[in-house]
Motif scaffolding. Structure first.
Motif, PDB file in Angstrom:
ATOM      1  N   PHE A   3       0.843  -1.184   0.000  1.00 13.99           N
ATOM      2  CA  PHE A   3       0.000   0.000   0.000  1.00 13.99           C
ATOM      3  C   PHE A   3       0.881   1.238   0.000  1.00 13.99           C
ATOM      4  CE2 PHE A   3       0.661  -1.448   4.285  1.00 13.99           C
ATOM      5  CZ  PHE A   3       0.913  -0.314   5.027  1.00 13.99           C
ATOM      6  N   GLY A   4       0.252   2.400  -0.196  1.00 10.66           N
ATOM      7  CA  GLY A   4       0.990   3.652  -0.188  1.00 10.66           C
ATOM      8  C   GLY A   4       1.839   3.856  -1.429  1.00 10.66           C
ATOM      9  N   ILE A   5       1.374   3.333  -2.549  1.00 10.71           N
ATOM     10  CA  ILE A   5       2.124   3.453  -3.797  1.00 10.71           C
ATOM     11  C   ILE A   5       1.181   3.920  -4.898  1.00 10.71           C
ATOM     12  CG2 ILE A   5       1.797   1.037  -4.406  1.00 10.71           C
ATOM     13  CD1 ILE A   5       4.672   1.125  -5.511  1.00 10.71           C
ATOM     14  N   LYS A   6       1.708   4.751  -5.763  1.00  8.02           N
ATOM     15  CA  LYS A   6       0.895   5.284  -6.857  1.00  8.02           C
ATOM     16  C   LYS A   6       1.187   4.528  -8.153  1.00  8.02           C
ATOM     17  CE  LYS A   6       1.051   9.798  -4.778  1.00  8.02           C
ATOM     18  NZ  LYS A   6       1.845  10.996  -4.687  1.00  8.02           N
ATOM     19  N   ARG A   7       0.173   4.393  -8.960  1.00 10.02           N
ATOM     20  CA  ARG A   7       0.321   3.721 -10.254  1.00 10.02           C
ATOM     21  C   ARG A   7       1.436   4.367 -11.081  1.00 10.02           C
ATOM     22  NH1 ARG A   7      -2.546   0.142 -12.936  1.00 10.02           N
ATOM     23  NH2 ARG A   7      -4.331   0.347 -11.559  1.00 10.02           N
ATOM     24  N   ALA A   8       1.522   5.690 -11.022  1.00  7.30           N
ATOM     25  CA  ALA A   8       2.558   6.400 -11.787  1.00  7.30           C
ATOM     26  C   ALA A   8       3.963   5.970 -11.351  1.00  7.30           C
ATOM     27  CB  ALA A   8       2.394   7.905 -11.625  1.00  7.30           C
ATOM     28  N   ASP A   9       4.140   5.674 -10.059  1.00  6.38           N
ATOM     29  CA  ASP A   9       5.445   5.219  -9.569  1.00  6.38           C
ATOM     30  C   ASP A   9       5.791   3.841 -10.135  1.00  6.38           C
ATOM     31  OD1 ASP A   9       5.707   7.544  -8.030  1.00  6.38           O
ATOM     32  OD2 ASP A   9       4.799   6.590  -6.264  1.00  6.38           O
ATOM     33  N   VAL A  10       4.795   2.982 -10.198  1.00  6.98           N
ATOM     34  CA  VAL A  10       5.012   1.640 -10.757  1.00  6.98           C
ATOM     35  C   VAL A  10       5.323   1.738 -12.249  1.00  6.98           C
ATOM     36  CG1 VAL A  10       3.971  -0.623 -11.187  1.00  6.98           C
ATOM     37  CG2 VAL A  10       3.546   0.548  -9.018  1.00  6.98           C
ATOM     38  N   VAL A  11       4.594   2.575 -12.956  1.00 12.61           N
ATOM     39  CA  VAL A  11       4.826   2.769 -14.391  1.00 12.61           C
ATOM     40  C   VAL A  11       6.237   3.289 -14.633  1.00 12.61           C
ATOM     41  CG1 VAL A  11       4.130   4.121 -16.411  1.00 12.61           C
ATOM     42  CG2 VAL A  11       2.384   3.030 -14.984  1.00 12.61           C
ATOM     43  N   ALA A  12       6.674   4.266 -13.850  1.00 12.89           N
ATOM     44  CA  ALA A  12       8.023   4.829 -14.011  1.00 12.89           C
ATOM     45  C   ALA A  12       9.090   3.776 -13.733  1.00 12.89           C
ATOM     46  CB  ALA A  12       8.204   6.026 -13.088  1.00 12.89           C
ATOM     47  N   TRP A  13       8.885   2.959 -12.700  1.00 12.17           N
ATOM     48  CA  TRP A  13       9.817   1.871 -12.359  1.00 12.17           C
ATOM     49  C   TRP A  13       9.930   0.891 -13.531  1.00 12.17           C
ATOM     50  CZ3 TRP A  13       8.640  -3.408 -10.836  1.00 12.17           C
ATOM     51  CH2 TRP A  13       9.703  -4.093 -10.238  1.00 12.17           C
ATOM     52  N   LYS A  14       8.807   0.516 -14.088  1.00 15.30           N
ATOM     53  CA  LYS A  14       8.804  -0.416 -15.221  1.00 15.30           C
ATOM     54  C   LYS A  14       9.480   0.192 -16.446  1.00 15.30           C
ATOM     55  CE  LYS A  14       4.844  -3.264 -13.948  1.00 15.30           C
ATOM     56  NZ  LYS A  14       3.504  -3.725 -14.352  1.00 15.30           N
ATOM     57  N   GLN A  15       9.268   1.473 -16.682  1.00 16.56           N
ATOM     58  CA  GLN A  15       9.914   2.138 -17.827  1.00 16.56           C
ATOM     59  C   GLN A  15      11.432   2.140 -17.670  1.00 16.56           C
ATOM     60  OE1 GLN A  15       7.899   5.941 -17.799  1.00 16.56           O
ATOM     61  NE2 GLN A  15       6.403   5.273 -19.331  1.00 16.56           N
ATOM     62  N   GLN A  16      11.906   2.395 -16.465  1.00 19.58           N
ATOM     63  CA  GLN A  16      13.349   2.367 -16.217  1.00 19.58           C
ATOM     64  C   GLN A  16      13.909   0.971 -16.468  1.00 19.58           C
ATOM     65  OE1 GLN A  16      13.433   3.849 -12.204  1.00 19.58           O
ATOM     66  NE2 GLN A  16      13.883   5.932 -12.870  1.00 19.58           N
ATOM     67  N   ILE A  17      13.202  -0.030 -16.008  1.00 18.72           N
ATOM     68  CA  ILE A  17      13.624  -1.416 -16.237  1.00 18.72           C
ATOM     69  C   ILE A  17      13.648  -1.712 -17.730  1.00 18.72           C
ATOM     70  CG2 ILE A  17      12.906  -3.837 -15.969  1.00 18.72           C
ATOM     71  CD1 ILE A  17      12.003  -3.065 -13.117  1.00 18.72           C
ATOM     72  N   ASP A  18      12.599  -1.314 -18.441  1.00 13.48           N
ATOM     73  CA  ASP A  18      12.518  -1.541 -19.884  1.00 13.48           C
ATOM     74  C   ASP A  18      13.679  -0.885 -20.631  1.00 13.48           C
ATOM     75  OD1 ASP A  18      10.164  -2.978 -19.536  1.00 13.48           O
ATOM     76  OD2 ASP A  18       8.863  -1.289 -20.062  1.00 13.48           O
ATOM     77  N   GLN A  19      14.209   0.204 -20.086  1.00  9.27           N
ATOM     78  CA  GLN A  19      15.335   0.910 -20.693  1.00  9.27           C
ATOM     79  C   GLN A  19      16.685   0.328 -20.272  1.00  9.27           C
ATOM     80  OE1 GLN A  19      14.616   4.953 -19.454  1.00  9.27           O
ATOM     81  NE2 GLN A  19      12.776   5.135 -20.703  1.00  9.27           N
ATOM     82  N   GLY A  20      16.664  -0.758 -19.486  1.00  5.33           N
ATOM     83  CA  GLY A  20      17.889  -1.426 -19.081  1.00  5.33           C
ATOM     84  C   GLY A  20      18.561  -0.851 -17.852  1.00  5.33           C
ATOM     85  N   GLN A  21      17.877   0.056 -17.180  1.00  7.92           N
ATOM     86  CA  GLN A  21      18.432   0.657 -15.969  1.00  7.92           C
ATOM     87  C   GLN A  21      18.171  -0.230 -14.757  1.00  7.92           C
ATOM     88  OE1 GLN A  21      16.954   4.673 -15.432  1.00  7.92           O
ATOM     89  NE2 GLN A  21      16.791   4.942 -17.643  1.00  7.92           N
ATOM     90  N   VAL A  22      18.987  -0.043 -13.726  1.00  2.22           N
ATOM     91  CA  VAL A  22      18.699  -0.619 -12.420  1.00  2.22           C
ATOM     92  C   VAL A  22      17.743   0.360 -11.756  1.00  2.22           C
ATOM     93  CG1 VAL A  22      19.640  -1.286 -10.181  1.00  2.22           C
ATOM     94  CG2 VAL A  22      20.924  -1.799 -12.265  1.00  2.22           C
ATOM     95  N   ALA A  23      16.533  -0.106 -11.467  1.00  2.00           N
ATOM     96  CA  ALA A  23      15.455   0.775 -11.007  1.00  2.00           C
ATOM     97  C   ALA A  23      15.014   0.403  -9.594  1.00  2.00           C
ATOM     98  CB  ALA A  23      14.274   0.674 -11.963  1.00  2.00           C
ATOM     99  N   PHE A  24      14.637   1.431  -8.831  1.00  2.00           N
ATOM    100  CA  PHE A  24      14.245   1.276  -7.436  1.00  2.00           C
ATOM    101  C   PHE A  24      12.799   1.697  -7.244  1.00  2.00           C
ATOM    102  CE2 PHE A  24      18.729   1.846  -7.668  1.00  2.00           C
ATOM    103  CZ  PHE A  24      19.274   1.104  -6.646  1.00  2.00           C
ATOM    104  N   LEU A  25      12.064   0.911  -6.450  1.00  2.79           N
ATOM    105  CA  LEU A  25      10.683   1.230  -6.115  1.00  2.79           C
ATOM    106  C   LEU A  25      10.455   0.827  -4.666  1.00  2.79           C
ATOM    107  CD1 LEU A  25       7.794   2.081  -7.098  1.00  2.79           C
ATOM    108  CD2 LEU A  25       7.403  -0.339  -7.521  1.00  2.79           C
ATOM    109  N   THR A  26      10.127   1.790  -3.831  1.00  2.20           N
ATOM    110  CA  THR A  26       9.880   1.519  -2.413  1.00  2.20           C
ATOM    111  C   THR A  26       8.425   1.812  -2.097  1.00  2.20           C
ATOM    112  OG1 THR A  26      12.156   2.079  -1.805  1.00  2.20           O
ATOM    113  CG2 THR A  26      10.533   2.131  -0.041  1.00  2.20           C
ATOM    114  N   HIS A  27       7.833   0.911  -1.313  1.00  5.44           N
ATOM    115  CA  HIS A  27       6.464   1.146  -0.867  1.00  5.44           C
ATOM    116  C   HIS A  27       6.243   0.497   0.484  1.00  5.44           C
ATOM    117  CE1 HIS A  27       5.196  -2.982  -1.882  1.00  5.44           C
ATOM    118  NE2 HIS A  27       5.903  -2.838  -2.979  1.00  5.44           N
TER     119      HIS A  27
END
Length: 97
Positions: A3-27
């Motif tokens: 809980f306490g996470i926004k859809r936009a944060d998840v989308v941004a995390w996935k986009q970073q991963i898709d671009q080959g970056q090491v991506a962080f998402l905390t919730h």
């Protein structure tokens, strides 16, 4: 339970991963298996070799990667290790209380 996470944060995390970056998402996250832990940080990368090499810097084993069929494989960071890694990566905005 997450809980306490926004859809936009998840989308941004996935986009970073898709671009080959090491991506962080905390919730915020509660699980009876991990008493005292109120948050989790997911560290993902589509290049699993790169993710594994990143994890080695912090003593994380390749076997600890949560492999997902959807391409968003990641490490789950909890507790003191989570705080240690986020501080080392200078990602203080993700240090939730």
């Amino acid at each position: 339970m997450a809980f306490g996470i926004k859809r936009a944060d998840v989308v941004a995390w996935k986009q970073q991963i898709d671009q080959g970056q090491v991506a962080f998402l905390t919730h915020y996250w509660l699980d009876d298996r991990f008493p005292g832990c109120k948050t989790v940080t997911k560290v993902g990368c589509k290049d699993l070799d790169r993710l594994s090499e990143w994890g080695k810097k912090y003593g994380l084993k390749k076997e600890w990667i949560h492999h997902r069929k959807d391409g968003y494989s990641h490490y789950d960071l909890l507790g003191d290790k989570q705080k240690e890694i986020l501080k080392a990566e200078n990602i203080n905005e993700l240090l939730l209380d």
